[in-house]
Design a protein around this motif. Structure first.
Motif, PDB file in Angstrom:
ATOM      1  N   GLU A 109     -10.356-134.162 -53.175  1.00  0.00           N
ATOM      2  CA  GLU A 109     -10.474-133.430 -51.915  1.00  0.00           C
ATOM      3  C   GLU A 109     -10.277-134.398 -50.756  1.00  0.00           C
ATOM      4  O   GLU A 109     -10.796-135.519 -50.782  1.00  0.00           O
ATOM      5  CB  GLU A 109     -11.837-132.755 -51.805  1.00  0.00           C
ATOM      6  CG  GLU A 109     -11.997-131.923 -50.542  1.00  0.00           C
ATOM      7  CD  GLU A 109     -13.248-131.071 -50.530  1.00  0.00           C
ATOM      8  OE1 GLU A 109     -13.523-130.442 -49.488  1.00  0.00           O
ATOM      9  OE2 GLU A 109     -13.954-131.027 -51.561  1.00  0.00           O
ATOM     10  N   SER A 137     -11.347-133.214 -65.487  1.00  0.00           N
ATOM     11  CA  SER A 137     -11.449-132.220 -66.552  1.00  0.00           C
ATOM     12  C   SER A 137     -10.365-132.433 -67.599  1.00  0.00           C
ATOM     13  O   SER A 137      -9.415-133.190 -67.389  1.00  0.00           O
ATOM     14  CB  SER A 137     -11.343-130.804 -65.974  1.00  0.00           C
ATOM     15  OG  SER A 137     -10.106-130.636 -65.284  1.00  0.00           O
ATOM     16  N   ASP A 169      -7.258-113.955 -60.176  1.00  0.00           N
ATOM     17  CA  ASP A 169      -7.958-114.740 -59.168  1.00  0.00           C
ATOM     18  C   ASP A 169      -7.994-113.952 -57.859  1.00  0.00           C
ATOM     19  O   ASP A 169      -6.953-113.632 -57.277  1.00  0.00           O
ATOM     20  CB  ASP A 169      -7.241-116.082 -58.966  1.00  0.00           C
ATOM     21  CG  ASP A 169      -7.996-117.038 -58.078  1.00  0.00           C
ATOM     22  OD1 ASP A 169      -8.287-116.668 -56.925  1.00  0.00           O
ATOM     23  OD2 ASP A 169      -8.290-118.160 -58.536  1.00  0.00           O
ATOM     24  N   PRO A 189     -16.620-137.116 -60.772  1.00  0.00           N
ATOM     25  CA  PRO A 189     -16.857-136.208 -59.647  1.00  0.00           C
ATOM     26  C   PRO A 189     -17.873-136.780 -58.651  1.00  0.00           C
ATOM     27  O   PRO A 189     -18.902-137.324 -59.035  1.00  0.00           O
ATOM     28  CB  PRO A 189     -17.394-134.944 -60.328  1.00  0.00           C
ATOM     29  CG  PRO A 189     -16.771-134.969 -61.688  1.00  0.00           C
ATOM     30  CD  PRO A 189     -16.737-136.421 -62.077  1.00  0.00           C
ATOM     31  N   LEU A 198      -8.494-123.947 -53.058  1.00  0.00           N
ATOM     32  CA  LEU A 198      -8.669-123.930 -54.521  1.00  0.00           C
ATOM     33  C   LEU A 198      -8.852-122.519 -55.063  1.00  0.00           C
ATOM     34  O   LEU A 198      -9.029-122.344 -56.280  1.00  0.00           O
ATOM     35  CB  LEU A 198      -9.870-124.791 -54.919  1.00  0.00           C
ATOM     36  CG  LEU A 198      -9.661-126.302 -54.861  1.00  0.00           C
ATOM     37  CD1 LEU A 198     -10.926-127.017 -55.350  1.00  0.00           C
ATOM     38  CD2 LEU A 198      -8.454-126.734 -55.685  1.00  0.00           C
ATOM     39  N   ARG A 235     -13.084-134.283 -56.692  1.00  0.00           N
ATOM     40  CA  ARG A 235     -13.615-132.923 -56.812  1.00  0.00           C
ATOM     41  C   ARG A 235     -13.882-132.556 -58.274  1.00  0.00           C
ATOM     42  O   ARG A 235     -14.884-131.927 -58.589  1.00  0.00           O
ATOM     43  CB  ARG A 235     -12.635-131.928 -56.182  1.00  0.00           C
ATOM     44  CG  ARG A 235     -13.091-130.486 -56.191  1.00  0.00           C
ATOM     45  CD  ARG A 235     -14.342-130.275 -55.365  1.00  0.00           C
ATOM     46  NE  ARG A 235     -14.741-128.877 -55.337  1.00  0.00           N
ATOM     47  CZ  ARG A 235     -14.453-128.048 -54.344  1.00  0.00           C
ATOM     48  NH1 ARG A 235     -13.785-128.477 -53.282  1.00  0.00           N
ATOM     49  NH2 ARG A 235     -14.858-126.800 -54.376  1.00  0.00           N
ATOM     50  N   SER A 236     -12.970-132.953 -59.168  1.00  0.00           N
ATOM     51  CA  SER A 236     -13.179-132.634 -60.587  1.00  0.00           C
ATOM     52  C   SER A 236     -12.395-133.583 -61.473  1.00  0.00           C
ATOM     53  O   SER A 236     -11.326-134.077 -61.098  1.00  0.00           O
ATOM     54  CB  SER A 236     -12.789-131.180 -60.889  1.00  0.00           C
ATOM     55  OG  SER A 236     -11.393-130.995 -60.742  1.00  0.00           O
ATOM     56  N   GLU A 245     -10.256-119.428 -56.583  1.00  0.00           N
ATOM     57  CA  GLU A 245     -11.454-119.339 -57.421  1.00  0.00           C
ATOM     58  C   GLU A 245     -11.321-120.201 -58.667  1.00  0.00           C
ATOM     59  O   GLU A 245     -11.964-119.962 -59.686  1.00  0.00           O
ATOM     60  CB  GLU A 245     -11.726-117.877 -57.793  1.00  0.00           C
ATOM     61  CG  GLU A 245     -12.063-117.017 -56.575  1.00  0.00           C
ATOM     62  CD  GLU A 245     -12.512-115.620 -56.932  1.00  0.00           C
ATOM     63  OE1 GLU A 245     -12.331-115.210 -58.097  1.00  0.00           O
ATOM     64  OE2 GLU A 245     -13.062-114.934 -56.045  1.00  0.00           O
ATOM     65  N   GLN A 246     -10.496-121.242 -58.579  1.00  0.00           N
ATOM     66  CA  GLN A 246     -10.256-122.118 -59.711  1.00  0.00           C
ATOM     67  C   GLN A 246     -11.220-123.303 -59.702  1.00  0.00           C
ATOM     68  O   GLN A 246     -11.671-123.741 -58.644  1.00  0.00           O
ATOM     69  CB  GLN A 246      -8.819-122.636 -59.673  1.00  0.00           C
ATOM     70  CG  GLN A 246      -7.765-121.541 -59.732  1.00  0.00           C
ATOM     71  CD  GLN A 246      -7.813-120.765 -61.036  1.00  0.00           C
ATOM     72  OE1 GLN A 246      -7.652-121.333 -62.119  1.00  0.00           O
ATOM     73  NE2 GLN A 246      -8.035-119.465 -60.934  1.00  0.00           N
ATOM     74  N   SER A 247     -11.499-123.828 -60.882  1.00  0.00           N
ATOM     75  CA  SER A 247     -12.386-124.982 -61.022  1.00  0.00           C
ATOM     76  C   SER A 247     -11.870-125.872 -62.140  1.00  0.00           C
ATOM     77  O   SER A 247     -11.751-125.430 -63.283  1.00  0.00           O
ATOM     78  CB  SER A 247     -13.814-124.523 -61.331  1.00  0.00           C
ATOM     79  OG  SER A 247     -14.671-125.627 -61.526  1.00  0.00           O
ATOM     80  N   GLY A 248     -11.531-127.117 -61.801  1.00  0.00           N
ATOM     81  CA  GLY A 248     -11.056-128.061 -62.803  1.00  0.00           C
ATOM     82  C   GLY A 248      -9.622-127.843 -63.243  1.00  0.00           C
ATOM     83  O   GLY A 248      -9.111-128.582 -64.072  1.00  0.00           O
ATOM     84  N   ASN A 249      -8.978-126.840 -62.709  1.00  0.00           N
ATOM     85  CA  ASN A 249      -7.604-126.504 -63.077  1.00  0.00           C
ATOM     86  C   ASN A 249      -6.995-125.778 -61.887  1.00  0.00           C
ATOM     87  O   ASN A 249      -7.692-125.386 -60.954  1.00  0.00           O
ATOM     88  CB  ASN A 249      -7.579-125.625 -64.331  1.00  0.00           C
ATOM     89  CG  ASN A 249      -6.258-125.687 -65.080  1.00  0.00           C
ATOM     90  OD1 ASN A 249      -5.237-126.089 -64.528  1.00  0.00           O
ATOM     91  ND2 ASN A 249      -6.278-125.303 -66.343  1.00  0.00           N
TER      92      ASN A 249
END
Length: 323
Positions: free
Chosen positions: A225, A210, A80, A250, A284, A207-208, A286-290
Motif C-alpha cells: 500500500e 499470501s 465482488d 504484513p 482493492l 498489505r498482504s 472486496e479482495q484480500s491477498g489476491n
C-alpha cells in the motif's frame, strides 16, 4: 383517446388491457423506489451490461439487488460488490474509483526506483505477445516456453498490458454475472530467470503476503500500500518465489528501492514460466491477498480506473508495455 394509450381511440371507456396497464403504472409510481427497481435489472445473461444501462446510483446497489429476482440476487452475490459499484459510478459519468484521475497524474510524475535492475529496454528485452499473433511462441504456461525464451538470448521479455489472451478463456476466468471471460491483461509481465530480485518502486507498507495456489493463479503474492499524493493505492507482485515470507511481512514499512521478493519458478508461481506480474490498483474492492489480473474486454473503461496502467511506475519504453 385512452389515457394509457393516447395514440389509440377507446371510444369512451378504455379497453380492459389498457385499464390493466394504467393500474400497473399507478401502482408502480406509488411504490418506494427500491420496490420499483425490479424492471431495471432483468435476469439476463450479461448483468454487467444491464447494470451499465440501469441508470441506478451506486449508493442504491444494495436496494437494486434486494428488489431483483432471487435468481439475479444469487448470481450477483457471487460477484465482488466493489466491481458492481465501480460499474455504476462509471455508468453515471463519473470515475469508477473516485480520485483516480488525480492518482494517474501523480503516478506519471512520481520519483520511482526500478522494479528490476537494470530496467528492460529495447537493447535487452523483447515484447512477448500472448494473443496468438506469434505462432512460434509457446504459451507462458507451457514448459516449452523456457527453451524458446532462452533461445532469444535476451535478459528480459515483457508481456503487455491490455492484451486479450487466449490462455484466459477457461471457466476459471468466468463469473456468474456474465458469460464473458476476463481475458484482458491488467498488469505488465517481466520475464527473467527464477530468483531475479524484485525491488519496491516507492515507499509503502506491506498489505498482504499470501500464497494463491490454484493452477494459473499468482502463487506467492505480495501487495503493498502506498500514498499517492494523499490518495491510497496498491501495487501487486505476482508469481514470486517462496523466499517472499522471509523478506517481508504484513505491516512492514518498505523503502523505495528495497529488495522485496524474487521471481518464482514453476512449482511455486502458479505454473508459469518465471516472470513477475506487476499491477497497480486504485481500490482493492472486496479482495484480500489476491486481485483480478485480467478484466472483461467490454468493461475496460471501468477496469482502467480500478487498475491504472502499471507502465506509469515501471517506466518501460512504450513498445515493451502496451498491446
Amino acid at each position: 383517446m385512452c389515457v394509457s394509450c393516447p395514440d389509440q381511440p377507446c371510444r369512451g371507456r378504455p379497453a380492459p388491457s389498457c385499464q390493466i396497464k394504467a393500474r400497473r403504472a399507478t401502482l408502480r409510481h406509488s411504490l418506494p423506489e427500491e420496490m420499483r427497481m425490479t424492471e431495471v435489472l432483468p435476469d439476463v445473461a450479461d448483468l454487467y451490461t444491464a447494470l451499465l444501462q440501469s441508470g441506478v446510483a451506486p449508493e442504491k446497489l444494495e436496494a437494486l439487488i434486494g428488489a431483483s429476482s432471487a435468481a439475479v440476487q444469487a448470481r450477483l452475490a457471487q460477484v465482488d460488490q466493489g466491481v458492481l459499484r465501480a460499474i455504476l459510478r462509471k455508468a453515471a459519468g463519473g470515475e469508477a474509483v473516485p480520485g483516480v484521475t488525480k492518482l494517474k497524474a501523480w503516478l506519471s510524475t512520481a520519483e520511482v526506483q526500478p522494479v528490476v535492475r537494470p530496467l528492460p529496454d529495447h537493447s535487452n528485452a523483447r515484447l512477448l505477445r500472448a494473443d496468438g499473433s506469434d505462432p512460434s511462441m509457446p504459451e507462458y504456461s507451457d514448459r516449452a516456453f523456457d527453451a524458446w525464451f532462452e533461445a532469444l538470448q535476451l535478459p528480459y521479455g515483457t508481456g503487455p498490458r491490455g492484451e486479450k489472451r487466449s490462455c484466459y478463456a477457461s471457466d476459471q476466468f468466468a463469473d456468474a454475472a456474465s458469460p464473458e471471460r476476463r481475458q484482458v491483461h491488467l498488469g505488465i509481465d517481466i520475464f527473467a530467470p527464477a530468483l531475479t530480485p524484485v525491488y519496491a518502486p516507492l515507499p509503502g507498507v506491506v498489505r498482504s503476503v499470501s500464497y494463491n495456489a490454484d493452477p494459473l493463479d499468482y502463487g506467492h503474492t505480495l501487495i503493498l500500500e502506498h500514498d499517492g499524493g494523499g490518495l491510497p493505492f496498491f501495487t501487486l507482485y505476482g508469481h514470486l518465489a517462496d523466499t517472499l515470507p522471509s523478506l517481508v511481512q504484513p505491516g512492514d514499512s518498505i523503502e523505495a528501492g528495497q529488495p522485496i521478493a524474487h521471481f518464482g519458478d514453476w512449482h511455486e508461481n502458479g505454473g508459469w514460466s518465471p516472470h513477475l506480474h506487476f499491477q497497480i490498483m486504485s481500490d482493492l474492492l472486496e479482495q484480500s491477498g489476491n486481485f483480478f489480473g485480467v478484466g472483461h474486454e467490454s468493461l475496460m473503461a471501468v477496469w482502467d480506473d480500478i487498475c491504472p496502467d502499471p507502465g506509469l511506475l515501471l517506466r518501460l519504453p512504450e513498445g515493451l508495455r502496451r498491446a
